[in-house]
Enzyme design. Structure first.
Site, mmCIF file in Angstrom:
data_model
loop_
_atom_site.group_PDB
_atom_site.id
_atom_site.type_symbol
_atom_site.label_atom_id
_atom_site.label_comp_id
_atom_site.label_asym_id
_atom_site.label_seq_id
_atom_site.Cartn_x
_atom_site.Cartn_y
_atom_site.Cartn_z
ATOM 1 C CE LYS A 66 2.830 9.930 11.448
ATOM 2 N NZ LYS A 66 2.984 9.436 10.059
ATOM 3 C CB SER A 75 -0.274 9.561 8.427
ATOM 4 O OG SER A 75 1.035 9.050 8.308
ATOM 5 C CB SER A 87 2.575 9.515 5.721
ATOM 6 O OG SER A 87 1.417 8.783 5.449
#
Length: 478
Positions: free
Chosen positions: A83, A159, A183
């Site tokens: 990420k 997220s 997330s």
């Protein structure tokens, strides 16, 4: 000649078995993954950066180690995505923001990324995030919208939405994400994969999150066994995080009992937090089926609700003030570049006082006390991961739902960031539109092993088997 699509079907463990036997090499697997990324990226927008040449160089080095029968670590040659919140040496970490300079020096790895390098993983690219990971869906002014592999009109969640979409589509079997209010678990549930938020500190973080001790790092994978392997790698010690816990070395071995791993566990099933949450019927039914399977496997299941009064205001105080602190030094011009929703919560955070913050800390401590008492009676708490399935892409909340912010539709996830407990999501079915549904498994702080054993049992029993995304090479339930 090995079929490249076949290689994108495989779990990390299956790849390692193939490397060991010589059936294929890390170069074969990496090329297949890079081809897969090229095919799916225009559709879902899961990646902000693909490092093809460095990845192939890492794969070549790994292949040579395997030829010498000297693999360097637990993930030698396995493609992994990261990420774009984590620092990665040689790769800009822009965090989904137009305010971060790509031309800055990028010469340091975050602890989890350093662990991946140490164990020989192949780093294929950085995945999308909303700006600074501030919300439960994945879109940003910098990188646009990340879409759901099961329906391109829907959100991937967030997220860590890019990581979830990538894993679901075979664009590397493993990814690392972050979870400050759900997330990892939100996008994993929406995209039909496994996601774990371990106990806070289990995976060291550096730099620390602007959202403080709400934010965890976590593994995202096709199943719990792969995630256990990844957790063993990224939970290694790092002196840059003074709050880290002891590494989990041996989590993979803890799953050896398979479906027997839940026998005798005391499981509380809370379908709606005592009627506080309206859960979509298809979600409720699928979660109920997963709970029934745990009972069939020998767990002692009882319907019981934790003593939780919705802590959203305390969460908002901590979250919004963290956002305000994040941009405290920003100029007016820089603030104008931010996601409009992020600007809104920054403004709210700036109106909060130190006493507001300390009151939120008190509420957090009280919630932790209540959950601690609850887990003195129950080993596990099982809930829906989310009360809904994926909604329209590009929106923070479902149209017409009337929610103030993304926390309105994530009432089962963010409380356990306040309490720092381990929590995982496992796919347990699809709704009437074919969209994945997740069941959440929670344990007391430090009891990560119990969460992983229960999750693994659901995979081993077939409960987690759902249809693959249309057009995906990934086999159902893999």
């Amino acid at each position: 000649m090995t079929d490249p699509i076949f290689l994108t079907d495989l779990t990390a463990r299956q790849l390692l078995t193939g490397y060991r036997s010589g059936d294929f090499s890390p170069v074969d697997a990496t090329r297949a993954v890079l081809e897969r990324i090229e095919a799916v990226q225009p559709l879902v927008n899961a990646f902000v950066r693909v490092d093809a040449e460095p990845a192939l160089a890492q794969a070549e080095a790994s292949a040579e180690r395997w030829r010498r029968k000297e693999p360097r670590g637990l993930l030698d040659g396995v493609p992994v995505s990261v990420k774009d919140i984590f620092l990665q040496r040689g790769s800009p970490t822009l965090r989904g923001s137009r305010t971060v300079r790509a031309e800055a020096a990028w010469d340091e790895d975050a602890p989890a990324v350093a662990g991946l390098r140490e164990h020989g993983a192949v780093l294929v690219g950085k995945t999308t995030t909303p700006e600074f990971g501030w919300k439960g869906v994945t879109d940003s002014p910098l990188n646009g919208v990340t879409r759901n592999p099961y329906d391109l009109s829907r959100t991937s969640g967030g997220s860590s939405g890019g990581s979830a979409a990538a894993v679901a589509l075979g664009a590397a079997p493993l990814s690392i994400g972050t979870d400050g209010g759900g997330s990892v678990r939100i996008p994993a549930s929406f995209c039909g994969i496994f996601g774990l938020k371990p106990t806070y500190g289990r995976i060291p973080l550096y730099p620390s999150s602007p959202f403080g001790t709400l934010a965890h790092a976590g593994p995202m994978a096709r199943d719990a066994a792969d995630a256990a392997l990844l957790l063993d790698v990224i939970s290694g010690a790092d002196p840059r995080d003074w709050s880290q816990l002891a590494p989990t070395a041996g989590m993979s071995a803890e799953l050896a009992r398979g479906t027997e791993g839940v026998r005798g566990l005391r499981v509380a099933y809370s379908p709606s937090f005592g009627g506080q949450v309206a859960v979509r019927p298809s979600v409720a039914s699928a979660v109920r089926g997963a709970v029934a399977r745990l009972a069939e496997l020998g767990a002692y299941v009882e319907e019981a609700d934790p003593d939780i009064t919705d802590p959203v205001e305390a969460f908002h105080t901590l979250w919004f003030s963290g956002a305000a602190r994040l941009v405290q030094s920003y100029s007016r011009e820089q603030r104008a570049l931010l996601d409009p929703g992020l600007r809104e919560i920054v403004a709210e955070g700036e109106r909060m006082s130190a006493l507001d913050y300390l009151a939120a800390v008190d509420a957090r401590m009280e919630l932790g006390r209540r959950l601690g008492r609850f887990h003195s009676s129950y080993d596990l708490l099982v809930t829906p991961t989310l009360p809904i399935t994926a909604f329209e892409a590009g929106a923070e909340t479902p149209a017409g739902a009337g929610y103030r912010r993304w926390t309105g539709w994530t009432p089962f996830t963010y409380p356990f960031n306040l309490t720092q407990q381990p929590a995982a999501t496992v796919p347990c079915g699809v709704d009437e539109d074919g969209l994945p549904i997740g069941v959440q498994i929670v344990a007391a702080r430090h009891a990560d092993t119990l969460v992983m054993r229960a999750a693994h049992a659901l995979y081993e029993s077939g409960t987690a088997r759902i249809p693959a995304p249309a057009g995906s090479p990934m086999p159902a339930g893999s």
